[in-house]
Write an enzyme that holds these catalytic residues in place. Sequence first.
Site, PDB file in Angstrom:
ATOM      1  N   ASP A 262      22.706  35.697  -5.168  1.00  0.00           N
ATOM      2  CA  ASP A 262      24.081  35.248  -4.998  1.00  0.00           C
ATOM      3  C   ASP A 262      24.061  34.187  -3.892  1.00  0.00           C
ATOM      4  O   ASP A 262      23.060  33.949  -3.230  1.00  0.00           O
ATOM      5  CB  ASP A 262      24.997  36.445  -4.665  1.00  0.00           C
ATOM      6  CG  ASP A 262      26.450  36.149  -5.012  1.00  0.00           C
ATOM      7  OD1 ASP A 262      27.209  37.089  -5.248  1.00  0.00           O
ATOM      8  OD2 ASP A 262      26.812  34.957  -5.051  1.00  0.00           O
TER       9      ASP A 262
HETATM   10  C1  GLC Z   1      29.970  33.757  -5.182  1.00  0.00           C
HETATM   11  C2  GLC Z   1      30.081  35.039  -5.950  1.00  0.00           C
HETATM   12  C3  GLC Z   1      29.345  35.046  -7.264  1.00  0.00           C
HETATM   13  C4  GLC Z   1      29.314  33.647  -7.856  1.00  0.00           C
HETATM   14  C5  GLC Z   1      28.515  32.767  -6.926  1.00  0.00           C
HETATM   15  C6  GLC Z   1      28.451  31.322  -7.442  1.00  0.00           C
HETATM   16  O1  GLC Z   1      29.838  33.998  -3.818  1.00  0.00           O
HETATM   17  O2  GLC Z   1      29.752  36.234  -5.274  1.00  0.00           O
HETATM   18  O3  GLC Z   1      30.036  35.970  -8.122  1.00  0.00           O
HETATM   19  O4  GLC Z   1      28.707  33.693  -9.146  1.00  0.00           O
HETATM   20  O5  GLC Z   1      29.031  32.787  -5.601  1.00  0.00           O
HETATM   21  O6  GLC Z   1      29.728  30.776  -7.468  1.00  0.00           O
END
Ligand code: GLC
Length: 720
Positions: A262
Amino acid sequence: MKDFRKLLSQMTIEEKIGQLTQYNANLFIQSDADITGPMADLGLTKNDLKNVGSVLNFKNAKEVYEIQKKHLEKAPHQIPMVFMMDVIHGYRTIFPIPLALGCSFDMDLVEELSRMAAKEAAAGGIQVTFTPMVDYVRDARWGRVMETCGEDVLLNSRMGAAQVKAFQNGDIKQPDSVATCVKHFAAYGGAEAGRDYNTVEISEHALREYYLPAYKACIDAGVDMLMPSFNTLNGVPSIANEWLMQDVLRKEWGFDGVVISDYNAVGELLQHGVAENLKDAAKLAFKNGCHIEMCSSGYIQHLKELIEESIFTQAQLDEAVLKVLQFKDKLGLFEDPYHGMIPENEEATCLTVEHRALARKGAAECAVLLKNDGILPLSKEVKKVALIGPLADEHEIIGFWACRGRNEESITVAEGICKMIPDAEIMVVKGCGNRFDDCDTSGFAEAVEAAKQADVVILCLGEPQKYAGEGNSRTDICLPGVQTELALAVAKANENTVAVTFSGRPLAIPKLDAAIPAILHMWMPGTEGGNAVADLLFGDVNPSGKLSMSFPKAVGQCPIYYNHMNTGRPKSPAKESRHVGYCSNYIDCGNLPLYSFGHGLSYSEFVYEDLCLSSDEFQAGEKITVSISVRNNSDRDGKETVMLYMRDMVASNARPVQQLIDFKKIEIKAGEIQIVTFEVDETMLRFWNNRNEWVSESGLFQISTGYADHLILTKNLYLK
Ligand code: GLC
């Protein structure tokens, strides 16, 4: 599948590590000279950027085309970048948030909407979506409940699998297919106190029975990627959690897809206190199978050293890079780095009449009629309508994570109602705001006056769309501001008042429930929200949604959910309204939710007439057929989700009072009967025992229909 051995042999270690990184599009747009801001913060050099293998958060197809083209002009081995983004509930034509999608209990609808999202997203240059999010949830304070499909394992599992199937459409190489990424592995929705990113402490029993199955369902459905969650799980952040990422995901489940971190989750290992520095963090993440590092620079800055220090081998690096190259090849990017996308086509693909119509249908199917004393549906002959509340004429009803959706393209309730009843006089009065600090009641007088003059009042109340979603947890889940006071004042002025509510989470609205004859919950309905409200209020669509998550009476009841244990002092509806000593009821509130999981009214009256079992006993390897006859005792065609629950009455583990084991949504014409059949086998009765095994135990089970706290018909079933 291509043979990448030759390519790997020609790549430098920097080029290989670049394939294991992902950064925001803005780094690739800015001029080469500009290495300030995000690049500098990440410790990146211009040289690093040319090796980067994937991009997220770009503006549109044109930008994707430009970045890819510029990259390939200089890329030594012509390895294409891959473009990823969050398409959670639509790309440009936004449909209801996933928590609302769950309320449809209609997997065909979910697939139809997801296919639409895939076509638009692919036209927008997106090759991979960070969807489905299938985090199991029980606490409405958590802002990201809006992204999930609620408190039931089976519903989350089926919804997740439906999204994987629809986005990937059998072949992610196709120009209108998008690869998927299941997230957030694991148990992000179990954050303590519903506070985002907070600690998660969950027994293996609860993980196995509630929090893990939906991820596995997506893997079984063929999901290509997986994203570990930010949170610690029983003390160890998921991305560094060997039990989770190696023992369960790889060894037990056999997942062999790509794992992407993430956003800066590798970097956050320092804040968690499990890594001393970014090099340590990179080591933990790579060791536990993270192939792509999103928006932190542990790999780019330290993976080479870790290999030179023999912490990892070149072979391990090549294995990770091969996984990413093969994924790009599965997407067909080596043949067509643009995945069939033509920038000029994006606009024409999005927000079409057909897509708007589908979003409108979806918004109506996902709405839940919480209460109706008979005032709904409204007559189209009504002459004077007062449309009151902060969401009466508000475009911000498309929800968080609305990708490329634009608030201004949404249909407001006022617009929808005006189109539905063009000859009526419609007074639109805001009455008050809907933010925490909107305590000004000076607008009440005008609202009450309008209510007095109107034949019908439609209240439009709720949270601002930014009050749910990532980083948006609340300590209370009431209607913000003085909306409840406004509703009570208006309802006093005119008893013909209905409420339409909007939120990204269940709301505690007991006073509204007590004072308002009808309540229609729209969640965050998306681009066509206003039209869907009109369709439902005036009966063009018969409501059919059922709650995917319980609505508490008070935030103090959170976490509250239907599939709870009975405990030694079970809740007693009889004691709900008064406190009898030494019982499990709160002294200031009952134990029952305001509305349970599975609750949802229709304009039709469905009568459950019979539940039959093909036998009242069976053994492993055999199947029981359950048939349920439902009559539509009204003059209006309608849709009903028939749910099948089971309860294991005695087992070596205490078992939940109810567990949904199947559901089917059917259409029943006015006055007709339909018989719905289900098959039950022994595997559906299994649970995770305290010897860490999936088992069923012989004995008495109850098979029921109805929903959660409102079972209608029950039969005994013996497992021999
Ligand atoms: C965010 C979220 C995740 C998302 C990622 C990219 O912090 O936790 O769900 O896919 O970043 O946007």
